[in-house]
Scaffold this motif. Structure first.
Motif, PDB file in Angstrom:
ATOM      1  N   ARG A  74       0.842  -1.201   0.000  1.00 58.04           N
ATOM      2  CA  ARG A  74       0.000   0.000   0.000  1.00 58.04           C
ATOM      3  C   ARG A  74       0.881   1.257   0.000  1.00 58.04           C
ATOM      4  O   ARG A  74       1.986   1.251   0.560  1.00 58.04           O
ATOM      5  CB  ARG A  74      -0.906   0.013   1.234  1.00 58.04           C
ATOM      6  CG  ARG A  74      -1.917  -1.113   1.257  1.00 58.04           C
ATOM      7  CD  ARG A  74      -2.895  -0.986   2.440  1.00 58.04           C
ATOM      8  NE  ARG A  74      -2.321  -0.411   3.642  1.00 58.04           N
ATOM      9  CZ  ARG A  74      -1.821  -1.116   4.661  1.00 58.04           C
ATOM     10  NH1 ARG A  74      -1.797  -2.428   4.618  1.00 58.04           N
ATOM     11  NH2 ARG A  74      -1.330  -0.498   5.714  1.00 58.04           N
ATOM     12  N   PRO A  75       0.379   2.361  -0.570  1.00 59.07           N
ATOM     13  CA  PRO A  75       1.159   3.604  -0.606  1.00 59.07           C
ATOM     14  C   PRO A  75       1.522   4.144   0.775  1.00 59.07           C
ATOM     15  O   PRO A  75       2.519   4.855   0.907  1.00 59.07           O
ATOM     16  CB  PRO A  75       0.246   4.579  -1.349  1.00 59.07           C
ATOM     17  CG  PRO A  75      -0.668   3.720  -2.152  1.00 59.07           C
ATOM     18  CD  PRO A  75      -0.855   2.461  -1.344  1.00 59.07           C
ATOM     19  N   ASP A  76       0.753   3.813   1.808  1.00 61.24           N
ATOM     20  CA  ASP A  76       1.087   4.295   3.142  1.00 61.24           C
ATOM     21  C   ASP A  76       2.173   3.440   3.803  1.00 61.24           C
ATOM     22  O   ASP A  76       2.668   3.785   4.873  1.00 61.24           O
ATOM     23  CB  ASP A  76      -0.157   4.368   4.032  1.00 61.24           C
ATOM     24  CG  ASP A  76      -0.794   3.010   4.271  1.00 61.24           C
ATOM     25  OD1 ASP A  76      -0.848   2.203   3.323  1.00 61.24           O
ATOM     26  OD2 ASP A  76      -1.244   2.754   5.402  1.00 61.24           O
ATOM     27  N   VAL A  77       2.555   2.349   3.171  1.00 62.94           N
ATOM     28  CA  VAL A  77       3.559   1.435   3.725  1.00 62.94           C
ATOM     29  C   VAL A  77       4.891   1.531   2.985  1.00 62.94           C
ATOM     30  O   VAL A  77       5.955   1.367   3.574  1.00 62.94           O
ATOM     31  CB  VAL A  77       3.030  -0.019   3.677  1.00 62.94           C
ATOM     32  CG1 VAL A  77       4.093  -1.017   4.090  1.00 62.94           C
ATOM     33  CG2 VAL A  77       1.797  -0.159   4.531  1.00 62.94           C
ATOM     34  N   GLY A  78       4.833   1.784   1.672  1.00 63.09           N
ATOM     35  CA  GLY A  78       6.071   1.840   0.896  1.00 63.09           C
ATOM     36  C   GLY A  78       5.914   2.662  -0.360  1.00 63.09           C
ATOM     37  O   GLY A  78       4.802   3.001  -0.771  1.00 63.09           O
TER      38      GLY A  78
END
Length: 135
Positions: A74-78
């Protein structure tokens, strides 16, 4: 008779040649051909599988989990950034670190060749060096 599945696999596509950990929270990946940047830098086109039953550290999928949209990175993770101007080398940087001693497998899908779209399969092959042990 050609089936839809066989036909879609015939679309030329880049293959992940190598994935290696370069920092506790970063992986370097290298494709064999120039990629379409939009698909190569779309973080949700990547999965990280661990050799554990449940995802550990940077992993999005455990050993027996199917790859689904819900367990992609996900964009909030990587995030993914180019390593240079080659359109073949990238860094995936995570907000958390990989767990030392865990084996990880980088599994990209849907990455197109430069100037192309529409590939819907995986981007690794039998000679991909897409596994590493967390440091």
């Amino acid at each position: 008779m050609t089936t839809y599945h066989a036909s879609r696999q015939m679309i030329p596509h880049p293959i992940l040649m190598e994935a290696m950990q370069t920092a506790p929270n970063q992986i370097f990946i290298h494709y064999d051909q120039r990629t379409d940047l939009a698909s190569a830098m779309n973080v949700s086109n990547y999965w990280i599988r661990s050799n554990m039953e449940r995802p550990a550290g940077i992993a999005t999928a455990g050993m027996t989990d199917a790859l689904t949209a819900s367990n992609a990175i996900r964009p909030d993770v990587g995030m993914i950034t180019p390593a240079d101007n080659s359109k073949m080398r990238f860094f995936i940087t995570f907000r958390i670190n990989a767990v030392s001693g865990i084996m990880y497998t980088v599994l990209p899908c849907f990455v197109n060749l430069e100037g192309m779209t529409g590939y819907r399969g995986e981007n690794w092959g039998p000679f991909s060096r897409n596994m590493f042990i967390g440091m």
